[in-house]
Design a protein around this motif. Sequence first.
Motif, PDB file in Angstrom:
ATOM      1  N   LEU A   1      89.773  62.424  87.475  1.00 12.63           N
ATOM      2  CA  LEU A   1      90.593  63.519  87.995  1.00 12.63           C
ATOM      3  C   LEU A   1      91.780  62.885  88.724  1.00 12.63           C
ATOM      4  CD1 LEU A   1      87.999  66.064  89.458  1.00 12.63           C
ATOM      5  CD2 LEU A   1      89.648  66.546  87.652  1.00 12.63           C
ATOM      6  N   VAL A   2      92.911  62.788  88.055  1.00  9.39           N
ATOM      7  CA  VAL A   2      94.083  62.128  88.627  1.00  9.39           C
ATOM      8  C   VAL A   2      95.129  63.184  88.973  1.00  9.39           C
ATOM      9  CG1 VAL A   2      95.923  60.452  88.241  1.00  9.39           C
ATOM     10  CG2 VAL A   2      93.641  60.055  87.277  1.00  9.39           C
ATOM     11  N   VAL A   3      95.536  63.218  90.243  1.00 11.12           N
ATOM     12  CA  VAL A   3      96.559  64.169  90.680  1.00 11.12           C
ATOM     13  C   VAL A   3      97.928  63.654  90.240  1.00 11.12           C
ATOM     14  CG1 VAL A   3      97.648  65.300  92.651  1.00 11.12           C
ATOM     15  CG2 VAL A   3      95.166  64.915  92.640  1.00 11.12           C
ATOM     16  N   GLU A   4      98.595  64.406  89.381  1.00 10.88           N
ATOM     17  CA  GLU A   4      99.936  64.041  88.919  1.00 10.88           C
ATOM     18  C   GLU A   4     101.033  64.687  89.767  1.00 10.88           C
ATOM     19  OE1 GLU A   4      99.965  63.030  84.227  1.00 10.88           O
ATOM     20  OE2 GLU A   4     100.010  65.152  84.711  1.00 10.88           O
ATOM     21  N   ARG A   5     100.729  65.856  90.318  1.00  9.66           N
ATOM     22  CA  ARG A   5     101.771  66.595  91.042  1.00  9.66           C
ATOM     23  C   ARG A   5     101.111  67.525  92.052  1.00  9.66           C
ATOM     24  NH1 ARG A   5     103.552  71.606  89.401  1.00  9.66           N
ATOM     25  NH2 ARG A   5     105.508  72.364  90.298  1.00  9.66           N
ATOM     26  N   PHE A   6     101.694  67.558  93.251  1.00  9.53           N
ATOM     27  CA  PHE A   6     101.198  68.450  94.301  1.00  9.53           C
ATOM     28  C   PHE A   6     102.405  69.119  94.947  1.00  9.53           C
ATOM     29  CE2 PHE A   6     100.054  68.770  98.957  1.00  9.53           C
ATOM     30  CZ  PHE A   6      99.386  69.977  98.822  1.00  9.53           C
ATOM     31  N   LEU A   7     102.390  70.456  94.950  1.00 11.07           N
ATOM     32  CA  LEU A   7     103.520  71.216  95.484  1.00 11.07           C
ATOM     33  C   LEU A   7     102.994  72.286  96.431  1.00 11.07           C
ATOM     34  CD1 LEU A   7     106.567  72.041  95.399  1.00 11.07           C
ATOM     35  CD2 LEU A   7     105.958  73.564  93.506  1.00 11.07           C
ATOM     36  N   MET A   8     103.616  72.373  97.613  1.00 13.06           N
ATOM     37  CA  MET A   8     103.248  73.420  98.575  1.00 13.06           C
ATOM     38  C   MET A   8     104.530  73.973  99.172  1.00 13.06           C
ATOM     39  SD  MET A   8     100.556  73.211 101.754  1.00 13.06           S
ATOM     40  CE  MET A   8     100.083  74.699 102.645  1.00 13.06           C
ATOM     41  N   ARG A   9     104.683  75.300  99.116  1.00 11.46           N
ATOM     42  CA  ARG A   9     105.930  75.882  99.600  1.00 11.46           C
ATOM     43  C   ARG A   9     105.726  77.363  99.914  1.00 11.46           C
ATOM     44  NH1 ARG A   9     107.334  75.703  93.821  1.00 11.46           N
ATOM     45  NH2 ARG A   9     107.270  77.844  93.024  1.00 11.46           N
ATOM     46  N   GLY A  10     106.778  77.953 100.488  1.00 14.08           N
ATOM     47  CA  GLY A  10     106.879  79.402 100.611  1.00 14.08           C
ATOM     48  C   GLY A  10     106.169  80.007 101.802  1.00 14.08           C
ATOM     49  N   GLN A  11     106.572  81.241 102.077  1.00 19.10           N
ATOM     50  CA  GLN A  11     105.928  82.096 103.071  1.00 19.10           C
ATOM     51  C   GLN A  11     105.698  83.461 102.426  1.00 19.10           C
ATOM     52  OE1 GLN A  11     104.714  81.595 106.028  1.00 19.10           O
ATOM     53  NE2 GLN A  11     105.310  79.424 106.146  1.00 19.10           N
ATOM     54  N   PRO A  12     104.464  83.872 102.146  1.00 19.53           N
ATOM     55  CA  PRO A  12     103.236  83.147 102.483  1.00 19.53           C
ATOM     56  C   PRO A  12     103.093  81.863 101.664  1.00 19.53           C
ATOM     57  CG  PRO A  12     102.727  84.990 101.065  1.00 19.53           C
ATOM     58  CD  PRO A  12     104.180  85.121 101.417  1.00 19.53           C
ATOM     59  N   ALA A  13     102.290  80.972 102.170  1.00 17.20           N
ATOM     60  CA  ALA A  13     102.159  79.653 101.562  1.00 17.20           C
ATOM     61  C   ALA A  13     101.584  79.750 100.147  1.00 17.20           C
ATOM     62  CB  ALA A  13     101.271  78.770 102.431  1.00 17.20           C
ATOM     63  N   PHE A  14     102.049  78.821  99.326  1.00 16.29           N
ATOM     64  CA  PHE A  14     101.599  78.750  97.932  1.00 16.29           C
ATOM     65  C   PHE A  14     101.482  77.265  97.575  1.00 16.29           C
ATOM     66  CE2 PHE A  14     103.097  77.868  93.606  1.00 16.29           C
ATOM     67  CZ  PHE A  14     102.151  78.536  92.845  1.00 16.29           C
ATOM     68  N   ALA A  15     100.413  76.893  96.894  1.00 21.74           N
ATOM     69  CA  ALA A  15     100.213  75.492  96.510  1.00 21.74           C
ATOM     70  C   ALA A  15      99.897  75.410  95.022  1.00 21.74           C
ATOM     71  CB  ALA A  15      99.085  74.864  97.319  1.00 21.74           C
ATOM     72  N   GLU A  16     100.387  74.337  94.407  1.00 22.80           N
ATOM     73  CA  GLU A  16     100.144  74.121  92.976  1.00 22.80           C
ATOM     74  C   GLU A  16      99.852  72.639  92.748  1.00 22.80           C
ATOM     75  OE1 GLU A  16     102.226  76.308  89.491  1.00 22.80           O
ATOM     76  OE2 GLU A  16     103.352  74.441  89.802  1.00 22.80           O
ATOM     77  N   ILE A  17      98.834  72.362  91.954  1.00 21.54           N
ATOM     78  CA  ILE A  17      98.404  70.983  91.704  1.00 21.54           C
ATOM     79  C   ILE A  17      98.249  70.773  90.200  1.00 21.54           C
ATOM     80  CG2 ILE A  17      96.592  69.259  92.088  1.00 21.54           C
ATOM     81  CD1 ILE A  17      95.884  70.759  94.666  1.00 21.54           C
ATOM     82  N   ASP A  18      98.822  69.678  89.697  1.00 15.57           N
ATOM     83  CA  ASP A  18      98.628  69.263  88.304  1.00 15.57           C
ATOM     84  C   ASP A  18      97.673  68.078  88.285  1.00 15.57           C
ATOM     85  OD1 ASP A  18     100.304  71.184  87.371  1.00 15.57           O
ATOM     86  OD2 ASP A  18     102.019  69.859  87.035  1.00 15.57           O
ATOM     87  N   LEU A  19      96.676  68.156  87.417  1.00 14.17           N
ATOM     88  CA  LEU A  19      95.677  67.100  87.295  1.00 14.17           C
ATOM     89  C   LEU A  19      95.664  66.545  85.876  1.00 14.17           C
ATOM     90  CD1 LEU A  19      92.784  68.933  89.154  1.00 14.17           C
ATOM     91  CD2 LEU A  19      94.002  66.942  90.022  1.00 14.17           C
ATOM     92  N   ARG A  20      95.458  65.243  85.775  1.00 16.33           N
ATOM     93  CA  ARG A  20      95.276  64.592  84.474  1.00 16.33           C
ATOM     94  C   ARG A  20      93.809  64.209  84.343  1.00 16.33           C
ATOM     95  NH1 ARG A  20      98.607  60.260  84.920  1.00 16.33           N
ATOM     96  NH2 ARG A  20      96.955  58.728  85.163  1.00 16.33           N
ATOM     97  N   VAL A  21      93.206  64.576  83.228  1.00 17.71           N
ATOM     98  CA  VAL A  21      91.762  64.430  83.061  1.00 17.71           C
ATOM     99  C   VAL A  21      91.462  63.738  81.732  1.00 17.71           C
ATOM    100  CG1 VAL A  21      89.559  65.662  82.943  1.00 17.71           C
ATOM    101  CG2 VAL A  21      91.407  66.547  84.388  1.00 17.71           C
ATOM    102  N   LEU A  22      90.602  62.732  81.779  1.00 18.04           N
ATOM    103  CA  LEU A  22      90.167  62.037  80.566  1.00 18.04           C
ATOM    104  C   LEU A  22      88.861  62.647  80.080  1.00 18.04           C
ATOM    105  CD1 LEU A  22      90.574  59.609  78.600  1.00 18.04           C
ATOM    106  CD2 LEU A  22      89.137  58.281  80.161  1.00 18.04           C
ATOM    107  N   ALA A  23      88.801  62.970  78.792  1.00 19.99           N
ATOM    108  CA  ALA A  23      87.591  63.570  78.217  1.00 19.99           C
ATOM    109  C   ALA A  23      87.191  62.809  76.962  1.00 19.99           C
ATOM    110  CB  ALA A  23      87.831  65.043  77.882  1.00 19.99           C
ATOM    111  N   ARG A  24      85.885  62.718  76.738  1.00 25.24           N
ATOM    112  CA  ARG A  24      85.381  62.044  75.547  1.00 25.24           C
ATOM    113  C   ARG A  24      84.974  63.082  74.513  1.00 25.24           C
ATOM    114  NH1 ARG A  24      81.897  58.739  77.725  1.00 25.24           N
ATOM    115  NH2 ARG A  24      79.964  59.864  77.347  1.00 25.24           N
ATOM    116  N   VAL A  25      85.339  62.823  73.276  1.00 27.66           N
ATOM    117  CA  VAL A  25      84.992  63.717  72.174  1.00 27.66           C
ATOM    118  C   VAL A  25      83.702  63.207  71.550  1.00 27.66           C
ATOM    119  CG1 VAL A  25      85.732  64.680  69.975  1.00 27.66           C
ATOM    120  CG2 VAL A  25      87.419  64.201  71.751  1.00 27.66           C
ATOM    121  N   GLN A  26      82.659  64.006  71.628  1.00 29.68           N
ATOM    122  CA  GLN A  26      81.377  63.598  71.061  1.00 29.68           C
ATOM    123  C   GLN A  26      81.431  63.689  69.548  1.00 29.68           C
ATOM    124  OE1 GLN A  26      79.031  62.289  72.667  1.00 29.68           O
ATOM    125  NE2 GLN A  26      79.127  62.959  74.786  1.00 29.68           N
TER     126      GLN A  26
END
Length: 214
Positions: free
Chosen positions: A186-211
């Motif tokens: 679970l690798v965080v690529e981007r984290f954004l927090m702004r605004g009133q009321p507060a708002f947060a957004e997170i982008d994650l990079r995830v490695l998955a194995r194909v069975q």
Amino acid sequence: MNMSGQWSAVREDLRSQWQASARVRLGGWAILGILSIYGVLLAQDHADARRVELKQLEGELSRLRSLAREKVWPERAAEAERLSQALSSMAWSERDIGLTEAALQDWLRTVPARLGLKTRELSIARVESGKTDAGAAPAATAGSSDIVQALPPGHVLLRARISFDAPQRAALMVFLAECARSDRSLVVERFLMRGQPAFAEIDLRVLARVQETG
């Protein structure tokens, strides 16, 4: 006079001129000398070209022999195999990729809820080489594309985006720490927090194995 007689007459005429004129003899020998020199030069050029070709082949053979004796390449191959196994051990893996995505989605909903975070939106997408996500940041998209090309066989890259309404900063920090501590990728690529009321957004990079299916 037939053709044979004509050629005989020509030969006799040339022989007479050769015997009678020193200039003709000198010119003839000069022509023969020039032709001989030209032939020698052609043969020398051909020999030089063959020597250059042989030298190149010998150099390539020497390089290949050096590589055959080199121990670095097997060590690099072993290191690459160890890295591949390490990546594989960190990958999200269920019976198929659909179940893997469902497990990831469940984790991304359960952990924030436990921390008191209110999820506004959650999306998960597979990243394919040469394709971009219109909603992703350009730098993250380019980086993910490079990672896709370097993935070991049997693995795919997922990108997850999760947003929260009116989040508490402390809860967000705990959630990011949970992502970092996870045994699975679970690798965080981007984290954004702004605004009133507060708002947060997170982008994650995830490695998955194909069975593999039998």
